[in-house]
Structures are given as structure tokens and as C-alpha cells.
Design a protein around this motif. Structure first.
Motif, PDB file in Angstrom:
ATOM      1  N   ASP A   1       5.817   1.254  -8.909  1.00 39.44           N
ATOM      2  CA  ASP A   1       7.069   1.392  -9.657  1.00 39.44           C
ATOM      3  C   ASP A   1       7.991   2.382  -8.948  1.00 39.44           C
ATOM      4  N   GLY A   2       9.262   2.027  -8.860  1.00 42.71           N
ATOM      5  CA  GLY A   2      10.247   2.916  -8.247  1.00 42.71           C
ATOM      6  C   GLY A   2      10.287   2.840  -6.737  1.00 42.71           C
ATOM      7  N   TRP A   3       9.374   2.022  -6.149  1.00 43.20           N
ATOM      8  CA  TRP A   3       9.329   1.854  -4.699  1.00 43.20           C
ATOM      9  C   TRP A   3       9.344   3.203  -3.968  1.00 43.20           C
TER      10      TRP A   3
ATOM     11  N   ILE B   1       8.257   2.142   2.777  1.00 47.07           N
ATOM     12  CA  ILE B   1       8.493   2.068   1.335  1.00 47.07           C
ATOM     13  C   ILE B   1       7.408   1.211   0.698  1.00 47.07           C
ATOM     14  N   ASP B   2       6.774   1.716  -0.350  1.00 47.13           N
ATOM     15  CA  ASP B   2       5.756   0.974  -1.104  1.00 47.13           C
ATOM     16  C   ASP B   2       6.472   0.020  -2.061  1.00 47.13           C
ATOM     17  N   LEU B   3       6.367  -1.279  -1.824  1.00 45.78           N
ATOM     18  CA  LEU B   3       7.071  -2.278  -2.640  1.00 45.78           C
ATOM     19  C   LEU B   3       6.250  -2.735  -3.851  1.00 45.78           C
TER      20      LEU B   3
ATOM     21  N   LEU C   1      -2.449 -12.949   5.249  1.00 48.62           N
ATOM     22  CA  LEU C   1      -1.265 -12.064   5.186  1.00 48.62           C
ATOM     23  C   LEU C   1      -0.027 -12.822   4.704  1.00 48.62           C
ATOM     24  N   LYS C   2      -0.241 -13.711   3.722  1.00 51.17           N
ATOM     25  CA  LYS C   2       0.858 -14.505   3.168  1.00 51.17           C
ATOM     26  C   LYS C   2       1.104 -14.158   1.702  1.00 51.17           C
ATOM     27  N   GLY C   3       0.530 -13.046   1.230  1.00 56.37           N
ATOM     28  CA  GLY C   3       0.680 -12.666  -0.178  1.00 56.37           C
ATOM     29  C   GLY C   3       2.013 -12.007  -0.459  1.00 56.37           C
ATOM     30  N   ASP C   4       2.065 -11.276  -1.576  1.00 55.50           N
ATOM     31  CA  ASP C   4       3.297 -10.595  -1.952  1.00 55.50           C
ATOM     32  C   ASP C   4       3.642  -9.496  -0.941  1.00 55.50           C
ATOM     33  N   PRO C   5       4.932  -9.221  -0.727  1.00 54.88           N
ATOM     34  CA  PRO C   5       5.314  -8.090   0.133  1.00 54.88           C
ATOM     35  C   PRO C   5       4.744  -6.787  -0.421  1.00 54.88           C
ATOM     36  N   SER C   6       4.129  -5.996   0.459  1.00 56.22           N
ATOM     37  CA  SER C   6       3.503  -4.759  -0.017  1.00 56.22           C
ATOM     38  C   SER C   6       4.216  -3.510   0.502  1.00 56.22           C
ATOM     39  N   ALA C   7       4.845  -3.599   1.677  1.00 53.62           N
ATOM     40  CA  ALA C   7       5.500  -2.397   2.226  1.00 53.62           C
ATOM     41  C   ALA C   7       6.657  -2.814   3.123  1.00 53.62           C
TER      42      ALA C   7
ATOM     43  N   ARG D   1       2.889  -7.870   4.532  1.00 57.46           N
ATOM     44  CA  ARG D   1       2.351  -8.629   3.403  1.00 57.46           C
ATOM     45  C   ARG D   1       0.835  -8.562   3.448  1.00 57.46           C
ATOM     46  N   GLU D   2       0.241  -8.598   2.277  1.00 58.09           N
ATOM     47  CA  GLU D   2      -1.219  -8.549   2.200  1.00 58.09           C
ATOM     48  C   GLU D   2      -1.734  -9.855   1.621  1.00 58.09           C
TER      49      GLU D   2
END
Length: 989
Positions: free
Chosen positions: A362-364, A357-359, A339-345, A334-335
Motif C-alpha cells: 500500500d502506498g507504493w 518502488i514496491d508496487l 515472470l509473467k505475473g503481476d508487476p511487483s517493483a 514481474r514475479e
């Protein structure tokens, strides 16, 4: 004279120390048999433990650490202590180990600073203390250890002191569980331990049978009991602390509200039919309100029970990521602030690769990894190293590789911990690996990270069994589960004949030649544009019409007659097909003369790839060598036959021993006497051992081991001519004079080859290397090297010498007479045999302008030698590879600057160096994160003993305990130190 010699020797020893220094520097590739994954969000590091007891840490590219447990046991769990530079590993021998990243001379080192084994009360069963779950508490001062017996032990770290008064016994838990739940059977082992993210005093204990107990660590009592009906696999506590998720063996998961009475409402994502267990579940909030839900497993048992999947659900997006090997573990990065933001990877460790995986895109899509790349996506069959690649060629290859990577995410590598302090590499190096599926992969081997640059596939030239429409990544609209293939590990080869056996790249012209298992030799050139073309095959009969031989091995590959569209990059323009289609065992390219030479177990040939004509064919096959007619894919029968014969021989010898045991003592005495008489006759030198000559009937004596081009004096001492040299497994060296037309007529007039010399070595030892030395005793430069002003022109005035390296000795012959001049016997002195040979330049680490050329040699004992040229004297010797590691010795490749690579597992190269100047090794620093609520302010970084020492507070005496506290205080606050000193002085008074 003696005094002079001694000073001379000491001067030479000093020069050796400036030139040669052996070290194993870094391991490239993917760890073999990974067994555990850990992640520190504050340090931004990931850790991988393996079944062999290794622990590896990775951060930003170039930041790498490795440790090895003394116990040869698998690492089962890895846990970082929050906001610190320590981590704890659990091995399958039930021992816990504490590691720290300790600063030393400006860089960090991974050191083991303590080990601990949980001990139960006297007479207790081993299951009472068998650790099954570990929780590193957010305070950074406690470890909670759940056991097979159902107890939870609380241990203080870093000293591994058990806090008995805080332990949670099974009896305390069962007293709070409803009678109707506990009555049927026991609770089983502790499966999971999770801390409440909103309240660090609360933890949930999950038992194998399914029971969840919320426990208050401060008040030391249970707060809530949750009784699922299914066996438990994993537990997740949501970030707001309001809910607990439990996943189960039947492929379902449940959501439980903390502090309330809950009805069991299970959700089975993949249907009404029986499903496999959900082994791990994670739920993370997002700014838009829709959480990310991720879990591994849960597939319908009957139809997709063999799939390795992680499901990601976010709103209406639902994907089942389908991996090519078993899932070990995963975590989410998380970023944002703290480090409490949206899941990033999403980072997934599977048995054969690491997939990110890039969360957020688009399309991950998948993020390309700069390290931990699976070198063995298809099994490695050979490798070739090229030093100091010119910038223009590097850019062209990189551009072709970039076009192949458009499906990857544009996201930067999300694991960014530590600082890479290593200097930029002085040059660009390529490592080329040939693979079983007919691909050649180009790797940037300049620095610590072995990162992919470009991939060449040769399969398109041939008709294979693969169906071009069989695309593994296809997904049908509306398919359930919604699978998506991820990862590049694909061990299945469409046709084993495609396997690449030899590679040669000319870095000055951009010509590449590759040779394969079925006798195919391809010459390719670099093209920046896609091109559609047919590749014509030239058949070369190496048997030269010898009668009575019938090839029993595999058939040749069928070349496509239709034009093939080749993407930008290396494109084949000519193909040579050997008959019989045996494995190509030697290959060399001369891009200035436009010639390629190739050899198999039957002979060698020379091909003009400008005119696409055959120049020379020589059959080296021994008429009695039947094995050379079988090929590697038909050896199974002969192996079975030889095994059968061996067993029969053993049985016969046992029978004869039983029959003649009466006369055995007399016969032994007689044999000893005969042996002593023979030894007396031989008069061997004391330091040498007798070498048995190999029989000419031995298998594969005609196998071509070495091919070498040189412009030297072969016919007379006044005219130098182009020449081709070939060395065989039977100790034979053939030399041919090549007559090349002038440049203006090169396209029309034919090249001719004329036999000039033939050398038969004593003992018929296999030839490992051939090198021509110029008048200065320096090996001749590579083709086009002088034309590009990257090497000095060879001395063509003095006499040249031929250096022939066999398995047994190094021998120098004068040219053109080919009379023996000097030699160095290896087998006769230390009993080892040469397996690999290379020529390298060793620069001094004291003076920039001094250096020496030497031979790099690897023996069957796994030792690496440096041998001086042209005097052929042993300089240094170091053990490098275990002698039992036959595949490691066979895979070794040397570089031109004194380094080397060899496979330590199917997926990892070990890099070593024999040079003081040329070293590629990690130099990195990881510092304690400075964040709010950082526990390192409460507990300073540990300056512990070395990995060989154990640190346990239980056995410390008061004096050493006080000393340890003082050391810690020194790192933090001088006032604290003064207070401690005063109190200690008062005690002593």
C-alpha cells in the motif's frame, strides 16, 4: 658476503610475496554519469552503462561485474539477449559490442567477445547506418537495428553477420504508406522497435515523425500502417498482442488496435495546456483485470516543466513520482510463473541514484537498496575507516539506523540474479563519510556491498537558514499532478559552514567526535533512547590575543539555546568553538583519558570533555601568513588577484623577450656556464636531487596537519607519561607532557599540559604523520585496545622511538632525547611527496601466525608504498591513482589491514588492497537459465575470445568456422559432434 646477501635477499623477496599484493578490488557507490539501463528478467540482472564507456552488472547483493569498452565513448543502449548470458551495448560512436558472462575457475567473468560497426553501401551517407533503435529478438539469434536514415538492418548474433536479404529498407516501408501521409515530409529516423509478445514474427517499427508499421519478419512484408499526427517518442505492445501504445512529444499517448482501422484518439493525462513529451510508456496486465500504466514525462510545460517524473496509474491509484535528478530509463519487475505475473517493483535509474518502488505494498513505498546507494546524497567532504567493530557497538548502531528506515518497504531486494560465492567477511568494518550538509553516514564496509547502517545529522544543534516546516515530502490533498517526492539525492546544503571536515570514532567506548568547516568540534556518545538536551559551547581563542590579525572569513554557527530532541543514536553532549572559526584540519580523541585535541590553520587546542574544560591552547600562526586569516569561503578574491598578477607577469616577460632578443644567445650561454659551476660546487649524491627549503613566509605554515596521543618516555627514560604531539605544515613538531589526576579524582582535579619538546624539520616539509614505536619497534596500540584484550601491551622496558613522516622523508628519533637515528628520503630519491600515511598490519597468506606492521603511504604521484617498521625500508611500490586526480589522492583513507578507499568520482569509492590476506572482491556465478523454450538449447553459451579480440563471422575461413561449431556442439551433445566430425572427414576425403 655477496653470496650470503643474495640468499638473504631472495628469502626477503619470498616473504614480501607472502605479505604484499596490490589489487583494485571493487567499486562502491553509484556509477558516475550513467547513460543507459538494461534488464534481463530471466537472469534477474540489471546493467548500467556510463558516459565513460563502463558497463556494470548487478544481481543479488554481492553479485557485481564490471567491464570497460576500449573506446572512450558513452554507452547509449544496453540489451540482454533473451534467456542467455550475453548482452549487447551500443556506444555513441555507433559501434555495437557483445559481452558474455563466461565461467572461469568456478566464477563468472564479464568479457567482451565481439564488436561490430554497421556499414552501408559505398558512398552512402553516415545517417543511413547511424543506429537509433535496437531490438534483441526473442529467438536470441537476431538483432534488429533501426537507423537514422529510416532503414532496419537485421544482424545475426553472436557473429554480427548482416542478413542482407532480411533487411527492411525505407523504400519498402514507404510503398505501403498512404500517399497523403508520406507526401508532406519524410518519415525521419527509426525511433522505436518492439516485438509482438504473442507472435515473434511480428515487429512494430516506429518512425520519428509518428508512423507505426507492423512488419511480418517471416513473410517480409508490412501488415498494417498506423499514422499518428504527432511526433513519436516511444512504443509499447501489450502482452496479449492486441494493442499498441504510442507516446508523443506533445505529452499525449494513443492506443491502437492491431489489425483494424483505427481512428486517432489521444489521451493527454496532464491537461489541456501544452505538456512535455512522454518519453517512455509501459502497460502491464494484473490478475484483478486493471492494468498498470506507467510513463515518464508528460508534465505541464509551463508550471512543472523542470520536474523529473514517472507516473504510475493502477485503477484509482494515480501518483506522479517526482525524482531529484534526470530520468535515464526504467523497467518493471514481474514475479510469478515465467515472470509473467503481476508487476511487483518499478526500477528507475536517474542521473544520481537508483530508486526501486514496491508496487505490491500500500502506498507504493521505496525499497532500500543494498548497493548503488548514492554516497553523494550530499557531497562527501571527508571519510574515516574503523576496522573490527565490536559486536555490541555494531548492534547498537544498527538498531539506531533501523529506526531511521521505517518508511522503507519490507520487500526483499527484487533483483536476485547470480550466486554470491564470496566468503563471509572475517570482521565488521565501518566507513564513516562526512558531508557538506553536516551529516555523518555510517556504511557497512565489511563486504562487497557498501550498505548504509546509520545517519547522524549535526545541523539540529545550530540555527541555520533552513525552515523546519519546509518539508519536501508534503503533498496537498487534491493537488494535480499528484506529486510524491522520491529518492534521497539532495545536493543543496542549507549552510556550507555545517560541512564535516574530520571524524574520529572510538570503537571501544562508543565516543565519537566530529569537526566542521566553521571551527566547530562536537563530542557525541551513543544513547539507545531519545533525549532532549541543550548543548553548551566552549569558545577557544587560538590566536591567544595576538594583535594585528583580523579574521576575514565566515562567521561561526549560532548554537541553539533551547533544548533539542535528539533521536536514538549518537547524541552531542559538548561542543568546542574555535576562534577564529576556521576549518578544523586535525582531530584526535582519547576516550580513556577523556580528551579531544583539535587543530586549525591558526593553532591547536586540547579539551577535557569529562570536565568540559579547556586544557591547552597553542597558537602556531606565522605573523606573515595573511592567507590563514581569510578562510576557504573568501578565497575567491585572492584567486582572482593572483590570476591577474600571473597574466601581467606573462605579458611583461613577452615584452622583455621582444626587446632583448638580440642578446639572448649570449645570455643563455652565460647562464648555462653559471649553472654548471654551481652544480659542480654542490657535489650532489648521484641518486639524490636537491630539495629547496620552503620559506617561512609560505602560506599556511602554521596549519596543524597531525595530532597524536601517546604514553611514552618524553621527560626521562625511566618514567613514561601521557603526551600530545602536534605536527604543522611548516615542518614543526610540538610535544606536550600531560599530567592526569588519579582515576578517583578525575572528575575534580584539572589536567595540565606542559611543553616538553619542539622539533623543526629541515626544509620545513609539512608533517604528514607522527607515530611512537615501543621497545619492540611496534606502533603503540589504540586507547582501550589493550583493556579489551585486543592488542598486546606495549613494551615499556626498551627505549621508545618517534617516527615523523613529512612530505619528503621518514625520520626516526630516539626518545626521550629526540636525536635523529635513521631516515629514508623519498623526495630526494624519486621526486614524489607523501600525501597520506597510515599504519597497517599485513598477515602472511602462507602461515596464519606470521605478519608484519608496515606504513602505508600514498604520494602525490598516486603511488602506494609499503614501508617496513621500525627499519624504515621500502618494501613494495605500486601505481594506484592517476597523478592528475587531485581529489582522488586527497580523499584516500587507509584501513588497519592494508586496504584503502579513494573517490574515483563524486559518487564512487574505489577499494584497493596491498595485502595478500585481506581482500574484499566479488566472487559470483551466473548460469544460463533453464526454462521452457530456452534458446540456449538451440544456441549454446558462447566460449569466445578475450575482450581484446573481435569475433566476426564474415571474415572467418571454413576451417575456423567448423572449429567454432564443434566447440559449441561439445557443450551440448556428443552425437551432434560425431555427425559433424564424420561430415568434415568426408569433405577432406
Amino acid at each position: 658476503m655477496k653470496r650470503f646477501k643474495r640468499t638473504n635477499d631472495s628469502h626477503r623477496d619470498k616473504i614480501k610475496q607472502e605479505l604484499f599484493q596490490f589489487s583494485k578490488t571493487v567499486e562502491h557507490g553509484f556509477p558516475h554519469q550513467p547513460s543507459a539501463l538494461g534488464h534481463s528478467s530471466s537472469l534477474q540482472l540489471l546493467a548500467i552503462g556510463t558516459r565513460s564507456g563502463a558497463i556494470k552488472l548487478y544481481g543479488s547483493p554481492g553479485v557485481e561485474f564490471m567491464g570497460l569498452h576500449e573506446e572512450n565513448a558513452a554507452v547509449t543502449q544496453v540489451h540482454f539477449l533473451p534467456h542467455q548470458v550475453e548482452l549487447v551495448t551500443l556506444l555513441d560512436d555507433n559501434s555495437l559490442h557483445m559481452w558474455t558472462l563466461k565461467g572461469h575457475k568456478g566464477v563468472s567473468e564479464l568479457l567482451e567477445i565481439g564488436r561490430f560497426v554497421l556499414t552501408g553501401p559505398p558512398g552512402a551517407l553516415p545517417s543511413v547506418t547511424r543506429v537509433t533503435a535496437v531490438l534483441a529478438h526473442s529467438s536470441g539469434e537476431l538483432l534488429l537495428l533501426g537507423t537514422e536514415g529510416g532503414h532496419v538492418f537485421v544482424v545475426e548474433v553472436p557473429g554480427f553477420r548482416e542478413l542482407e536479404e532480411r533487411n527492411i529498407s525505407l523504400e519498402q516501408v514507404t510503398s505501403s504508406v498512404p500517399d497523403n501521409y508520406i507526401g508532406r515530409r519524410n518519415l525521419e529516423h527509426v525511433e522505436a522497435l518492439q516485438e509482438n509478445p504473442a507472435d515473434s514474427n511480428q515487429v512494430v517499427i516506429g518512425y520519428g515523425r509518428g508512423l507505426l508499421v507492423v512488419w511480418d519478419l517471416k513473410k517480409h512484408r508490412p501488415l498494417q500502417c498506423i499514422c499518428p499526427s504527432q511526433s513519436l517518442e516511444s512504443v509499447w505492445w501489450t502482452e496479449d498482442g492486441g494493442c499498441i501504445l504510442s507516446s508523443h512529444t506533445d505529452g499525449s499517448f494513443c492506443r491502437w488496435t492491431v489489425g483494424e482501422n483505427n481512428e486517432e484518439k489521444s489521451d493527454t493525462p496532464y491537461g489541456t495546456f501544452p505538456c512535455k513529451a512522454i518519453s517512455k510508456i509501459v502497460e502491464l496486465p494484473t490478475a484483478d483485470g486493471q492494468p498498470f500504466l506507467m510513463f515518464s514525462g508528460g508534465m505541464p510545460r509551463a508550471s512543472y516543466g523542470d520536474r523529473h517524473c514517472i507516473t504510475v496509474i493502477h485503477g484509482k491509484n494515480h501518483v506522479a513520482l517526482d525524482f531529484t535528478s534526470r530520468i535515464i530509463d526504467f523497467f518493471v519487475i514481474r514475479e510469478g510463473p515465467q515472470l509473467k505475473g503481476d508487476p511487483s517493483a518499478l526500477v528507475v535509474l536517474v542521473e544520481e541514484e537508483l530508486v526501486v518502488i514496491d508496487l505490491q505494498a500500500d502506498g507504493w513505498p521505496v525499497v532500500q537498496t543494498p548497493y548503488l546507494v548514492p554516497l553523494h546524497s550530499s557531497a562527501i567532504t571527508c571519510s574515516h575507516h574503523v576496522s573490527a567493530i565490536p559486536l555490541k557497538l555494531w548492534e547498537r548502531i544498527s538498531a539506531a539506523g533501523a529506526l531511521q528506515n521505517t518508511h522503507y518497504s519490507k520487500k526483499l531486494w527484487p533483483i536476485r540474479g547470480g550466486q554470491n560465492l564470496a566468503p563471509d567477511p572475517p570482521q565488521r568494518d565501518l566507513l564513516l563519510t562526512g558531508h557538506e550538509d553536516g551529516t555523518v553516514r555510517f556504511w557497512d564496509a565489511s563486504g562487497v556491498c557498501l550498505s548504509p547502517v546509520y545517519k547522524l545529522s549535526t545541523a539540529a544543534v545550530f540555527h541555520t537558514d533552513a525552515d523546519p516546516n519546509d518539508n519536501m515530502n508534503h503533498s496537498t490533498e487534491g493537488e494535480w499532478p499528484p506529486f510524491r517526492k522520491v529518492g534521497c539525492f539532495d545536493p543543496y546544503s542549507d549552510d556550507p559552514r555545517l560541512g564535516i571536515q574530520k571524524i574520529h570514532l572510538c570503537k571501544y567506548s562508543g565516543y565519537l567526535t566530529v569537526a566542521g568547516t566553521a571551527g566547530q568540534i562536537m563530542v557525541l556518545e551513543l544513547n539507545d533512547e531519545a533525549a532532549e538536551q541543550t548543548v553548551e559551547a566552549q569558545v577557544v581563542d587560538l590566536l591567544q590575543g595576538q594583535e594585528g590579525f583580523r579574521w576575514k572569513g565566515h562567521t561561526q554557527l549560532d548554537v541553539r539555546e533551547d533544548p533539542v530532541l535528539f533521536p536514538p543514536g549518537f547524541q552531542p553532549f559538548t561542543l568546542v568553538q574555535c576562534q577564529p572559526p576556521a576549518v578544523v584540519t586535525a582531530l584526535v580523541l582519547h576516550s580513556e583519558w577523556k580528551l579531544v585535541a583539535f587543530g586549525t590553520s591558526h593553532g591547536f587546542g586540547l579539551f577535557d570533555y569529562q570536565q568540559k574544560k579547556n586544557v591547552l591552547v597553542k597558537c602556531t600562526l606565522n605573523p606573515s601568513d595573511q592567507l590563514a586569516m581569510e578562510g576557504p569561503l573568501s578565497r575567491v578574491k585572492s584567486i582572482k588577484k593572483s590570476l591577474r598578477q600571473s597574466f601581467r607577469r606573462i605579458r611583461r616577460s613577452r615584452v622583455s623577450l621582444r626587446k632583448h632578443h638580440v642578446n639572448s644567445a649570449a645570455k643563455v650561454h652565460e647562464a648555462n656556464a653559471r649553472l654548471e659551476a654551481e652544480l659542480a660546487e654542490m657535489e650532489l649524491a648521484p641518486v639524490q636531487r636537491k630539495i629547496e627549503a620552503r620559506s617561512s613566509d609560505d602560506s599556511f605554515t602554521g596549519l596543524v596537519r597531525v595530532l597524536y596521543f601517546a604514553e611514552t618516555f618524553l621527560m626521562d627514560s625511566s618514567h613514561n607519561t601521557p603526551s600530545l604531539w602536534a605536527g604543522t605544515n611548516g615542518g614543526c613538531v610540538f610535544a606536550y607532557v600531560l599530567h592526569l589526576p588519579k582515576v578517583e579524582h578525575r572528575g575534580e582535579e584539572p589536567i595540565t599540559a606542559q611543553p616538553a619538546k619542539e622539533i623543526q624539520l629541515m626544509h620545513r616539509a609539512p608533517v604528514v604523520g607522527v607515530v611512537v614505536l615501543d621497545g619492540h619497534g611496534t606502533p603503540l596500540p589504540e586507547p582501550l585496545e589493550v583493556a579489551h584484550d585486543l592488542a598486546r601491551s606495549p613494551d615499556m622496558h626498551g627505549s621508545h622511538h618517534l617516527l615523523v613522516v613529512s612530505e619528503e622523508q621518514f625520520k626516526i628519533f630516539t626518545l626521550p632525547k629526540v636525536s635523529a637515528k635513521t631516515k629514508l628520503k623519498l623526495t630526494a630519491t624519486d621526486g614524489s611527496r607523501v600525501r597520506k600515511m597510515g599504519v597497517a598490519w599485513f598477515g602472511s597468506n602462507r602461515t596464519e601466525d606470521y605478519g608484519e606492521t608496515a606504513l602505508l603511504v600514498l604520494t602525490n604521484q598516486g603511488d602506494v608504498h609499503a614501508v617496513s617498521v621500525p627499519h624504515i625500508k621500502m618494501q613494495v611500490q605500486h601505481p594506484c591513482i592517476r597523478r592528475e586526480d587531485v581529489s582522488g589522492i586527497a580523499s584516500c583513507v587507509f584501513t588497519k589491514h592494508g586496504q584503502g578507499f579513494y573517490l574515483i568520482s563524486p559518487s564512487e569509492f574505489e577499494r584497493f588492497s596491498l595485502s595478500t590476506r585481506c581482500l574484499v572482491e566479488p566472487r559470483c556465478l551466473v548460469e544460463v537459465p533453464a526454462s521452457e523454450g530456452n534458446c540456449s538449447q538451440r544456441r549454446p553459451q558462447l566460449e569466445g575470445p578475450s575482450s581484446s579480440q573481435t569475433s566476426t563471422c564474415e571474415n572467418e575461413d571454413p576451417e575456423s568456422s567448423a572449429r567454432r561449431v564443434m566447440e559449441h556442439a561439445l557443450l551440448n551433445d556428443e552425437k551432434v559432434l560425431l555427425e559433424i566430425q564424420k561430415s568434415l572427414e568426408g569433405d577432406q576425403m
